[in-house]
Design an enzyme around this catalytic site. Structure first.
Site, PDB file in Angstrom:
ATOM      1  N   ARG A   1      -6.959  13.241   5.601  1.00  0.00           N
ATOM      2  CA  ARG A   1      -8.139  12.153   5.200  1.00  0.00           C
ATOM      3  C   ARG A   1      -9.378  12.630   5.795  1.00  0.00           C
ATOM      4  NH1 ARG A   1      -4.260   7.617   4.205  1.00  0.00           N
ATOM      5  NH2 ARG A   1      -5.231   6.230   3.052  1.00  0.00           N
TER       6      ARG A   1
ATOM      7  N   ARG B   1      -0.601  -5.673  -5.336  1.00  0.00           N
ATOM      8  CA  ARG B   1       0.568  -4.999  -5.001  1.00  0.00           C
ATOM      9  C   ARG B   1       1.202  -5.673  -4.000  1.00  0.00           C
ATOM     10  NH1 ARG B   1      -0.796   0.700  -2.053  1.00  0.00           N
ATOM     11  NH2 ARG B   1      -2.359  -0.358  -1.002  1.00  0.00           N
TER      12      ARG B   1
ATOM     13  N   ARG C   1       0.407  -6.220   2.107  1.00  0.00           N
ATOM     14  CA  ARG C   1      -0.147  -5.618   3.334  1.00  0.00           C
ATOM     15  C   ARG C   1      -1.398  -6.445   3.750  1.00  0.00           C
ATOM     16  NH1 ARG C   1      -0.374   0.616   1.684  1.00  0.00           N
ATOM     17  NH2 ARG C   1      -2.273   0.313   3.127  1.00  0.00           N
TER      18      ARG C   1
HETATM   19  P1  ADP Z   1      -1.110   4.300  -2.951  1.00  0.00           P
HETATM   20  O1  ADP Z   1       0.023   4.693  -2.155  1.00  0.00           O
HETATM   21  O2  ADP Z   1      -1.868   5.424  -3.524  1.00  0.00           O
HETATM   22  O3  ADP Z   1      -1.923   3.358  -2.073  1.00  0.00           O
HETATM   23  P2  ADP Z   1       0.460   2.608  -4.474  1.00  0.00           P
HETATM   24  O4  ADP Z   1       1.705   3.778  -5.145  1.00  0.00           O
HETATM   25  O5  ADP Z   1       1.059   1.669  -3.739  1.00  0.00           O
HETATM   26  O6  ADP Z   1      -0.892   3.395  -4.163  1.00  0.00           O
HETATM   27  O7  ADP Z   1       0.072   1.809  -5.687  1.00  0.00           O
HETATM   28  C1  ADP Z   1      -0.789   1.089  -5.726  1.00  0.00           C
HETATM   29  C2  ADP Z   1      -0.539  -0.338  -6.684  1.00  0.00           C
HETATM   30  O8  ADP Z   1      -0.790  -0.045  -8.089  1.00  0.00           O
HETATM   31  C3  ADP Z   1       1.031  -0.736  -6.621  1.00  0.00           C
HETATM   32  O9  ADP Z   1       1.141  -2.283  -6.966  1.00  0.00           O
HETATM   33  C4  ADP Z   1       1.654  -0.230  -7.689  1.00  0.00           C
HETATM   34  O10 ADP Z   1       2.944  -0.663  -8.153  1.00  0.00           O
HETATM   35  C5  ADP Z   1       0.455   0.111  -8.709  1.00  0.00           C
HETATM   36  N1  ADP Z   1       0.549   1.415  -9.568  1.00  0.00           N
HETATM   37  C6  ADP Z   1       0.681   2.507  -9.235  1.00  0.00           C
HETATM   38  N2  ADP Z   1       0.570   3.348 -10.086  1.00  0.00           N
HETATM   39  C7  ADP Z   1       0.320   2.615 -11.249  1.00  0.00           C
HETATM   40  C8  ADP Z   1      -0.288   3.130 -12.660  1.00  0.00           C
HETATM   41  N3  ADP Z   1      -0.229   4.341 -12.991  1.00  0.00           N
HETATM   42  N4  ADP Z   1      -0.448   1.956 -13.257  1.00  0.00           N
HETATM   43  C9  ADP Z   1      -0.665   0.763 -13.109  1.00  0.00           C
HETATM   44  N5  ADP Z   1      -0.203   0.371 -11.853  1.00  0.00           N
HETATM   45  C10 ADP Z   1       0.030   1.333 -10.858  1.00  0.00           C
HETATM   46  P1  ADP Z   2      -3.530   3.629   1.229  1.00  0.00           P
HETATM   47  O1  ADP Z   2      -2.330   2.920   0.468  1.00  0.00           O
HETATM   48  O2  ADP Z   2      -4.759   2.693   1.136  1.00  0.00           O
HETATM   49  O3  ADP Z   2      -3.859   4.801   0.610  1.00  0.00           O
HETATM   50  P2  ADP Z   2      -2.102   4.266   3.553  1.00  0.00           P
HETATM   51  O4  ADP Z   2      -0.981   3.658   3.808  1.00  0.00           O
HETATM   52  O5  ADP Z   2      -2.080   5.874   3.272  1.00  0.00           O
HETATM   53  O6  ADP Z   2      -2.958   3.568   2.635  1.00  0.00           O
HETATM   54  O7  ADP Z   2      -3.078   4.268   4.985  1.00  0.00           O
HETATM   55  C1  ADP Z   2      -3.087   2.848   5.330  1.00  0.00           C
HETATM   56  C2  ADP Z   2      -4.333   3.021   6.389  1.00  0.00           C
HETATM   57  O8  ADP Z   2      -3.516   3.759   7.618  1.00  0.00           O
HETATM   58  C3  ADP Z   2      -5.781   3.550   6.469  1.00  0.00           C
HETATM   59  O9  ADP Z   2      -6.460   2.800   5.853  1.00  0.00           O
HETATM   60  C4  ADP Z   2      -5.867   4.047   7.781  1.00  0.00           C
HETATM   61  O10 ADP Z   2      -6.375   3.203   8.705  1.00  0.00           O
HETATM   62  C5  ADP Z   2      -4.612   4.538   8.312  1.00  0.00           C
HETATM   63  N1  ADP Z   2      -4.211   6.111   7.973  1.00  0.00           N
HETATM   64  C6  ADP Z   2      -3.201   6.344   6.918  1.00  0.00           C
HETATM   65  N2  ADP Z   2      -3.349   7.860   6.919  1.00  0.00           N
HETATM   66  C7  ADP Z   2      -4.486   8.297   7.883  1.00  0.00           C
HETATM   67  C8  ADP Z   2      -4.818   9.624   8.332  1.00  0.00           C
HETATM   68  N3  ADP Z   2      -4.493  10.715   7.768  1.00  0.00           N
HETATM   69  N4  ADP Z   2      -6.165   9.497   9.081  1.00  0.00           N
HETATM   70  C9  ADP Z   2      -6.439   8.352   9.652  1.00  0.00           C
HETATM   71  N5  ADP Z   2      -5.992   7.291   9.291  1.00  0.00           N
HETATM   72  C10 ADP Z   2      -4.731   7.024   8.352  1.00  0.00           C
END
Ligand code: ADP
Ligand code: ADP
Ligand code: ZN
Length: 217
Positions: free
Chosen positions: A88, A127, A160
């Site tokens: 990141r 979500r 979350r």
């Molecule tokens: P990330 O891991 O990048 O934070 P998630 O996979 O958790 O994202 O997806 C974020 C939210 O959006 C979840 O509630 C998921 O069900 C929804 N979501 C993911 N992909 C899509 C899409 N292509 N269109 C609409 N909603 C989506």
């Molecule tokens: P998102 O769905 O928002 O993409 P993640 O589940 O990947 O979130 O990450 C949630 C949180 O965990 C981030 O906002 C950050 O605080 C921490 N985090 C996750 N991956 C990293 C990383 N590679 N470096 C620093 N912080 C991280």
């Protein structure tokens, strides 16, 4: 296949990871999931990480790097892995490249899921995440079959603690400031693949498949 899945918070990384790991038979390494697991287990690392995550800030590079390099040493990573939410920062990307270089290998590709900020806010506010297996659902776009419970493992679905307005706006700012340069870092190496993440979940899956079919292992 050694892959990175990147995109702003709520882009659909976790959702798309499932298909990619099945297709290539590689482990899913999500730093967010690993950190949340530490928080749940109240480990010393979890206590430190919680302070950053709850505010939407990045956990310090050295802590995350230690965690990822330990994970990559495990046997299941021998033939590849999918990194989700890591690297990141450019510091993390450089350290990862150096680590892999010493092992005589490198990243095959970075998949960048592109979604504009206004769409992300709506995705994140609706979500719901499984407490047990981290699967994510959406109250509108990916509804669980039984409201409040995970389709995959039956675990309880929660919101979350960092999916609140204040932390989300901080996470978006951090993405543009710290993580966008990581995408450019790999783009310069010719490894970045952009996918339109505003399509439906299934269409994004297909776009990722099509993009990855061109990647040579
Ligand atoms: P990330 O891991 O990048 O934070 P998630 O996979 O958790 O994202 O997806 C974020 C939210 O959006 C979840 O509630 C998921 O069900 C929804 N979501 C993911 N992909 C899509 C899409 N292509 N269109 C609409 N909603 C989506
Ligand atoms: P998102 O769905 O928002 O993409 P993640 O589940 O990947 O979130 O990450 C949630 C949180 O965990 C981030 O906002 C950050 O605080 C921490 N985090 C996750 N991956 C990293 C990383 N590679 N470096 C620093 N912080 C991280
Ligand atoms: Zn579950």
């Amino acid at each position: 296949m050694r892959l990175i899945l990147v995109g702003p918070p709520g882009a659909g990384k976790g959702t798309q990871a499932t298909n990619i790991i099945e297709k290539y038979g590689i482990p899913h390494i999500s730093t967010g999931n690993i950190l949340r697991d530490h928080i749940r287990r109240k480990t010393p690392l979890g206590e430190i990480a919680d302070g950053y995550i709850s505010k939407g800030q990045l956990v310090p590079d050295d802590l995350v790097l230690a965690l990822v390099t330990e994970r990559l040493k495990l046997d299941d990573c021998k033939h590849g892995f999918l990194l989700d939410g890591f690297p990141r920062t450019v510091v993390q990307a450089e350290a990862l490249d150096q680590y892999l270089h010493e092992l005589g290998c490198q990243i095959n590709s970075l998949v960048n899921i592109v979604v504009p900020d206004d769409v992300l806010v709506h995705r994140i506010s609706e979500r719901r995440t499984c407490l047990d297996c981290n699967a994510s659902f959406h109250l509108l776009y990916k509804q669980p079959k039984k409201p409040g419970f995970c389709d995959l493992c039956g675990g309880e679905l929660i919101q979350r603690s960092d999916d609140n307005e204040k932390a989300v706006s901080k996470r978006l700012e951090v993405f543009h400031h710290n993580t966008a340069p990581v995408i450019e870092f790999y783009r310069k190496q010719g490894l970045a693949l952009d996918v339109d993440g505003t399509q439906t979940i299934d269409k994004v899956t297909t776009s990722i498949e099509v993009a990855l079919n061109r990647v040579v292992e």
